[in-house]
Design a protein around this motif. Sequence first.
Motif, PDB file in Angstrom:
ATOM      1  N   UNK A  77       2.849  31.980  31.032  1.00 46.78           N
ATOM      2  CA  UNK A  77       1.867  31.816  29.952  1.00 46.78           C
ATOM      3  C   UNK A  77       1.367  30.387  29.812  1.00 46.78           C
ATOM      4  N   UNK A  78       0.764  29.881  30.859  1.00 41.82           N
ATOM      5  CA  UNK A  78       0.171  28.541  30.838  1.00 41.82           C
ATOM      6  C   UNK A  78      -1.122  28.565  30.029  1.00 41.82           C
ATOM      7  N   UNK A  79      -1.268  27.598  29.164  1.00 40.80           N
ATOM      8  CA  UNK A  79      -2.501  27.359  28.416  1.00 40.80           C
ATOM      9  C   UNK A  79      -2.978  25.949  28.744  1.00 40.80           C
ATOM     10  N   UNK A  80      -4.201  25.586  28.380  1.00 40.39           N
ATOM     11  CA  UNK A  80      -4.725  24.282  28.808  1.00 40.39           C
ATOM     12  C   UNK A  80      -3.879  23.085  28.428  1.00 40.39           C
ATOM     13  N   UNK A  81      -3.083  23.149  27.364  1.00 39.00           N
ATOM     14  CA  UNK A  81      -2.271  22.012  26.967  1.00 39.00           C
ATOM     15  C   UNK A  81      -0.889  21.968  27.579  1.00 39.00           C
ATOM     16  N   UNK A  82      -0.593  22.865  28.513  1.00 42.33           N
ATOM     17  CA  UNK A  82       0.757  22.955  29.067  1.00 42.33           C
ATOM     18  C   UNK A  82       1.097  21.776  29.973  1.00 42.33           C
ATOM     19  N   UNK A  83       2.338  21.259  29.882  1.00 39.83           N
ATOM     20  CA  UNK A  83       2.794  20.240  30.837  1.00 39.83           C
ATOM     21  C   UNK A  83       2.772  20.734  32.275  1.00 39.83           C
ATOM     22  N   UNK A  84       2.762  22.051  32.462  1.00 44.58           N
ATOM     23  CA  UNK A  84       2.704  22.583  33.827  1.00 44.58           C
ATOM     24  C   UNK A  84       1.444  22.143  34.558  1.00 44.58           C
ATOM     25  N   UNK A  85       0.442  21.730  33.817  1.00 45.23           N
ATOM     26  CA  UNK A  85      -0.812  21.292  34.426  1.00 45.23           C
ATOM     27  C   UNK A  85      -0.898  19.781  34.593  1.00 45.23           C
ATOM     28  N   UNK A  86       0.042  19.027  33.971  1.00 44.24           N
ATOM     29  CA  UNK A  86      -0.123  17.573  33.925  1.00 44.24           C
ATOM     30  C   UNK A  86       1.116  16.761  34.278  1.00 44.24           C
ATOM     31  N   UNK A  87       2.282  17.359  34.340  1.00 45.81           N
ATOM     32  CA  UNK A  87       3.535  16.613  34.489  1.00 45.81           C
ATOM     33  C   UNK A  87       3.870  16.402  35.966  1.00 45.81           C
ATOM     34  N   UNK A  88       3.736  15.186  36.486  1.00 42.60           N
ATOM     35  CA  UNK A  88       4.013  14.948  37.905  1.00 42.60           C
ATOM     36  C   UNK A  88       5.456  15.251  38.295  1.00 42.60           C
ATOM     37  N   UNK A  89       6.405  14.986  37.396  1.00 42.81           N
ATOM     38  CA  UNK A  89       7.807  15.269  37.722  1.00 42.81           C
ATOM     39  C   UNK A  89       8.031  16.763  37.895  1.00 42.81           C
ATOM     40  N   UNK A  90       7.437  17.553  37.034  1.00 45.18           N
ATOM     41  CA  UNK A  90       7.539  19.007  37.174  1.00 45.18           C
ATOM     42  C   UNK A  90       6.836  19.471  38.443  1.00 45.18           C
TER      43      UNK A  90
END
Length: 324
Positions: free
Chosen positions: A142-155
């Motif tokens: 359930x990714x939404x635009x504010x998710x760290x899944x879209x922005x977190x380099x470590x992840x």
Amino acid sequence: MVTPSPLTGTSHRIGLGLAALGRPGYINLGRDRDLPPGRDVAAMRRRTHEVLDHAYAHGVRYFDAARSYGRAEEFLAQWLERGGDRPGVVVGSKWGYTYTADWRVDADTHEVKDHGVATYDRQLAETRALLGDRLDLYQVHSVTPGSPALTDPALHRRLAELAARGVTVGISTSGPRQGDAIRAALDVEVDGRPLFGSVQSTWNLLEPSAGPALAEAHAAGRTVIVKEAMANGRLAAPDPALDAVLGPVAAAAGVSYDAVALAAVLARPWVDVVLSGAATREQLTANLRATDVRLDGTGLDGAQTELAQTPEVYWDFRSRLPWN
């Protein structure tokens, strides 16, 4: 170039999602009718295995679970272990929600969302403990635009390491801005290579807004999986609001409304797999009739505009569906 997912070129385009089978409570309509009395762990395990057996016997090869689907991964792992060799099986799961209902339907909170690295590390270990090397596809839930899944380099680095070990990494999306989340995911790269090889999103006759972004994802080489094709049961049974659109198609094909709803998804050229959320063998049998429905000349493509809601209206309604 995106590494091909294990679903690329799959011969059967209907998969089985275990959201309604792995836990006693969910938001699908009609669960009081569908599930065994008591819904204890043993009864739900038996039901899950019955439906999995039926699905495999009728050509279904993709099975979709999640850490938050109660004991879905456990039930699926047990089915795989007791069944011996089942050629062609593809196993997907998701991380990012933690199941918190403790096998209660009346829990205040059923799942808690967190897309942080610590949750990923913990839940991947839990998934591996159950599914081991049978895990083919691991999706951020359930990714939404504010998710760290879209922005977190470590992840992203962690996910790329999993992909390097042969597991396709993907996302699922939810909410009124699915298209934004999908497009953002297409741009995520690690070491110059696209990270996410699959996208699983809600698309149905009531909520088709993600369609253009999913078409872009498919054109870019990502596997596209559609969930909630029957809108949590809202498109599965006759209703005055649906009859004028779905009724004639269902009658002409000799199928129920659920098969028409699934056929509408399968008619999209950008769809690789659509999930059935069946909780009984009978429901699955009815769902699989979707492959027999031909929509050419039925007028459904034009008439679906009569059913489509704005994303905001659709997702607000869904958010208010009771766990049952």
